[in-house]
Design a protein around this motif. Structure first.
Motif, short mmCIF file in Angstrom:
data_model
loop_
_atom_site.label_atom_id
_atom_site.label_comp_id
_atom_site.label_asym_id
_atom_site.label_seq_id
_atom_site.Cartn_x
_atom_site.Cartn_y
_atom_site.Cartn_z
N TRP A 134 0.80 -1.22 0.00
CA TRP A 134 0.00 0.00 0.00
C TRP A 134 0.84 1.27 0.00
O TRP A 134 0.32 2.37 -0.21
N LYS A 135 2.15 1.14 0.18
CA LYS A 135 3.02 2.31 0.18
C LYS A 135 3.41 2.72 -1.24
O LYS A 135 3.92 3.83 -1.46
N ALA A 177 -2.72 4.27 4.53
CA ALA A 177 -2.83 2.98 3.85
C ALA A 177 -4.19 2.86 3.16
O ALA A 177 -4.26 2.46 1.99
#
Length: 443
Positions: A134-135, A177
């Protein structure tokens, strides 16, 4: 003695259409938490029987109960911890009734997911945030997340909701996130033309934002998943226009004073039963039969053992005609001149078999309740689920989606799937193995 069939008004008979339960499925990749989410919905809405709860508590032996076991009923499912077959569950709130289909996430059982999606009003696509990076921007979505979303969209599931699950496992930057994943899901839905009814952060295990708002994520002020589902409309085929009625089975009864019903003598009414694909039917309507082409007048319409004024699309109806006509399972009853049978058409093919779809090979196809032989005459292209672009293909492998040209041995009254899910859908069966090999959606 004569048999008297009760009569009910059209308004009473169509009451079920006005109060239809919402049929939705859970979709997504394997281990995304679909069964646990459904278990949470059932548990929080108190739709679990006391003996079921006792069995779960005994199995847990003092640990928190495993809510996924409420839908994973097969022994193989419990041993492997995955969903294999589609499980249907029912629950209700104060404002809505629901029918849930828990579809398997494993690629091997995609055909079961297609079965569940075919009759659903909505799909809840789960996204396990612990499986994706999610980064990274944009966040790379799992292939099965994309595949299930696209299949639901192609199968005309009108409403799709994304639930970002297991956010409770993210220790820091939970808000960031979720925001990153939400942006990728919204971009994917827009590119694919999917009607996105919302992206909701949830924890199926803990219960956050499933039926009650989360106290752990103050940054999210939107609705819970249940609140979104309560507001979604139940889909329904069009009631206006021409009648299209697939005959599923035929019943007969004897009526008339002094006639011996037990022996089968006398005038025997035949009722031609099926679920109306579109349009409506009432006594006095002129209808035509496919494929014979014969015409007749509707003498009576039956619904749930009652004689009714009218039946509409989505209702199961028994049509009685004013004269004896040779009609059997697989035939269609329709408004005269309203269909255009063809033995050649273009369709989207979702291939579900391990043996690839190839040009020239013969298959069985089922349209309504009619079986005919058919073959693929051309594969125009294959859809790349990652780029959503059309690519050249000579065959379609398992779980691939493409556009094909079909030739059938006999003409069929097919319609565009976009306008009607019954008239525009066919299933493909391998004649050697009898496996359901694919789903055809007429273009």
């Amino acid at each position: 003695m004569s048999t008297v069939t009760p009569t009910v008004s059209h308004c009473e008979a169509s009451d079920e259409l006005a109060h239809k339960a919402l049929r939705f499925l859970t979709a997504g990749s394997v281990d995304d938490g679909k069964s646990t989410l459904i278990g949470r919905l059932l548990f929080d809405s108190r739709a679990i029987l006391a003996d079921q709860l006792d069995a779960l508590e005994k199995r847990a032996a003092g640990a928190p109960i495993d809510l996924s076991l409420l839908t994973d009923g097969l022994e193989a499912e419990r041993e492997q911890g995955i969903t294999i077959d589609v499980a249907y569950r029912y629950f209700a709130t104060k404002t809505r009734k629901f029918i849930i289909a828990d579809a398997p996430g494993h690629e091997q059982y995609t055909r079961n997911m297609v079965t569940a999606a075919a009759g659903s009003d909505a799909a809840v696509v789960l996204v396990d945030i612990t499986k994706i990076d999610w980064k990274t921007q944009p966040v790379p979505l799992l292939a099965q997340t994309r595949r299930h979303s696209l299949l639901a969209h192609l199968l005309r599931v009108p409403n799709i909701v994304f639930a970002v699950n297991k956010l409770d496992a993210i220790e820091q930057d939970t808000e960031l996130a979720f925001a990153n994943v939400k942006a990728s899901l919204e971009a994917f839905a827009e590119q694919a033309g999917i009607v996105n009814q919302g992206v909701i952060p949830v924890s199926a295990l803990r219960g956050d934002n499933v039926t009650t708002p989360s106290a752990n994520w103050p940054w999210y002020q939107g609705p819970t998943l249940l609140q979104v589902l309560e507001q979604l409309p139940a889909s329904d085929e069009r009631h206006d226009g021409a009648l299209l009625h697939p005959v599923q089975y035929v019943t007969r009864d004897s009526v008339g004073e002094g006639e011996a019903t037990a022996s089968g003598t006398g005038h025997q009414h035949r009722s031609f039963w099926g679920r109306i694909a579109h349009g409506a039917v009432k006594a006095g309507d002129e209808v035509q039969i496919f494929p014979s082409g014969q015409t007749a007048i509707v003498a009576e319409v039956r619904h749930a053992a009652l004689v009714v004024d009218q039946c509409e699309a989505g209702q199961s109806a028994g049509i009685v005609l004013d004269r004896q006509v040779d009609i059997s399972r697989g035939d269609w009853i329709h408004t005269p001149g309203s269909i255009q049978p063809t033995d050649s058409f273009t369709a989207t093919l979702a291939w579900l078999d391990t043996e690839p779809a190839v040009v020239g090979r013969k298959y069985w196809v089922r349209h309504g309740n009619r079986w005919v032989q058919a073959r693929i005459t051309a594969i125009e292209h294959r859809l790349d689920i990652h780029t959503l672009e059309d690519t050249e293909a000579q065959q379609l492998a398992v779980n691939e989606i493409g556009r094909v040209q079909i030739q059938t041995q006999q003409p069929l009254p097919v319609e565009p799937y976009a306008s009607n899910r019954v008239g525009g859908a066919l299933i493909v069966v391998d004649p050697t193995t009898n496996r359901t090999s694919g789903a055809l959606l007429v273009k």
